[in-house]
Design a protein around this motif. Sequence first.
Motif, PDB file in Angstrom:
ATOM      1  N   GLY A 167       0.797  -1.216   0.000  1.00 34.34           N
ATOM      2  CA  GLY A 167       0.000   0.000   0.000  1.00 34.34           C
ATOM      3  C   GLY A 167       0.829   1.265   0.000  1.00 34.34           C
ATOM      4  N   ALA A 168       0.852   1.990   1.134  1.00 35.98           N
ATOM      5  CA  ALA A 168       1.512   3.288   1.218  1.00 35.98           C
ATOM      6  C   ALA A 168       3.024   3.176   1.325  1.00 35.98           C
ATOM      7  N   LEU A 169       3.548   1.998   1.483  1.00 36.35           N
ATOM      8  CA  LEU A 169       4.998   1.836   1.622  1.00 36.35           C
ATOM      9  C   LEU A 169       5.661   1.771   0.251  1.00 36.35           C
ATOM     10  N   ALA A 170       5.492   2.829  -0.512  1.00 36.72           N
ATOM     11  CA  ALA A 170       6.027   2.835  -1.863  1.00 36.72           C
ATOM     12  C   ALA A 170       7.469   3.316  -1.903  1.00 36.72           C
ATOM     13  N   SER A 171       7.862   4.170  -0.964  1.00 33.74           N
ATOM     14  CA  SER A 171       9.226   4.711  -0.986  1.00 33.74           C
ATOM     15  C   SER A 171      10.062   4.046   0.101  1.00 33.74           C
ATOM     16  N   THR A 172      11.347   4.146  -0.052  1.00 33.79           N
ATOM     17  CA  THR A 172      12.252   3.546   0.943  1.00 33.79           C
ATOM     18  C   THR A 172      12.207   4.304   2.258  1.00 33.79           C
ATOM     19  N   ALA A 173      11.842   5.595   2.229  1.00 32.02           N
ATOM     20  CA  ALA A 173      11.737   6.368   3.474  1.00 32.02           C
ATOM     21  C   ALA A 173      10.619   5.813   4.356  1.00 32.02           C
ATOM     22  N   HIS A 174       9.493   5.461   3.740  1.00 30.27           N
ATOM     23  CA  HIS A 174       8.399   4.875   4.512  1.00 30.27           C
ATOM     24  C   HIS A 174       8.798   3.523   5.090  1.00 30.27           C
ATOM     25  N   VAL A 175       9.493   2.734   4.302  1.00 33.49           N
ATOM     26  CA  VAL A 175       9.931   1.416   4.770  1.00 33.49           C
ATOM     27  C   VAL A 175      10.924   1.561   5.910  1.00 33.49           C
ATOM     28  N   ASP A 176      11.870   2.510   5.800  1.00 30.18           N
ATOM     29  CA  ASP A 176      12.847   2.726   6.865  1.00 30.18           C
ATOM     30  C   ASP A 176      12.184   3.209   8.154  1.00 30.18           C
ATOM     31  N   ALA A 177      11.194   4.093   8.022  1.00 30.83           N
ATOM     32  CA  ALA A 177      10.499   4.598   9.212  1.00 30.83           C
ATOM     33  C   ALA A 177       9.733   3.474   9.902  1.00 30.83           C
ATOM     34  N   LEU A 178       9.059   2.648   9.149  1.00 33.49           N
ATOM     35  CA  LEU A 178       8.333   1.527   9.736  1.00 33.49           C
ATOM     36  C   LEU A 178       9.273   0.524  10.373  1.00 33.49           C
ATOM     37  N   ALA A 179      10.402   0.259   9.718  1.00 33.09           N
ATOM     38  CA  ALA A 179      11.389  -0.674  10.275  1.00 33.09           C
ATOM     39  C   ALA A 179      11.942  -0.151  11.576  1.00 33.09           C
ATOM     40  N   ALA A 180      12.182   1.156  11.675  1.00 33.17           N
ATOM     41  CA  ALA A 180      12.697   1.748  12.926  1.00 33.17           C
ATOM     42  C   ALA A 180      11.651   1.610  14.032  1.00 33.17           C
ATOM     43  N   GLN A 181      10.373   1.852  13.713  1.00 32.75           N
ATOM     44  CA  GLN A 181       9.330   1.723  14.726  1.00 32.75           C
ATOM     45  C   GLN A 181       9.200   0.284  15.201  1.00 32.75           C
ATOM     46  N   LEU A 182       9.225  -0.659  14.271  1.00 31.51           N
ATOM     47  CA  LEU A 182       9.113  -2.066  14.659  1.00 31.51           C
ATOM     48  C   LEU A 182      10.320  -2.530  15.451  1.00 31.51           C
ATOM     49  N   TRP A 183      11.507  -2.051  15.092  1.00 32.95           N
ATOM     50  CA  TRP A 183      12.717  -2.459  15.795  1.00 32.95           C
ATOM     51  C   TRP A 183      12.713  -1.916  17.224  1.00 32.95           C
ATOM     52  N   SER A 184      12.245  -0.661  17.397  1.00 33.69           N
ATOM     53  CA  SER A 184      12.205  -0.092  18.739  1.00 33.69           C
ATOM     54  C   SER A 184      11.129  -0.781  19.583  1.00 33.69           C
ATOM     55  N   ALA A 185      10.062  -1.214  18.974  1.00 34.54           N
ATOM     56  CA  ALA A 185       9.020  -1.918  19.722  1.00 34.54           C
ATOM     57  C   ALA A 185       9.471  -3.310  20.134  1.00 34.54           C
ATOM     58  N   LYS A 186      10.394  -3.888  19.382  1.00 36.39           N
ATOM     59  CA  LYS A 186      10.894  -5.232  19.697  1.00 36.39           C
ATOM     60  C   LYS A 186      11.736  -5.222  20.963  1.00 36.39           C
ATOM     61  N   VAL A 187      12.512  -4.157  21.139  1.00 35.51           N
ATOM     62  CA  VAL A 187      13.437  -4.068  22.275  1.00 35.51           C
ATOM     63  C   VAL A 187      12.722  -3.645  23.496  1.00 35.51           C
TER      64      VAL A 187
END
Length: 78
Positions: free
Chosen positions: A58-78
Amino acid sequence: MRYELVSRALAYVSCISTMSLFMTSMAIAAINVGRGSSPCTPNACVAGIMVSKSGQFGALASTAHVDALAAQLWSAKV
């Protein structure tokens, strides 16, 4: 002598039976490959899940969106 003859005959029958079943299954598979088309054209359809051409995420068309989501998921994991 007779045991050897019977044993060899059973081995041949078993081999021929196995090859016959194998050839039958290959023939059925070859028939099924060319049968019909998918009801989900032009989109791909796998086990009831439809994936459209517009993008899987869907909205994850650019690498900036993917990087932001990855950072949020990584911080939630820890």
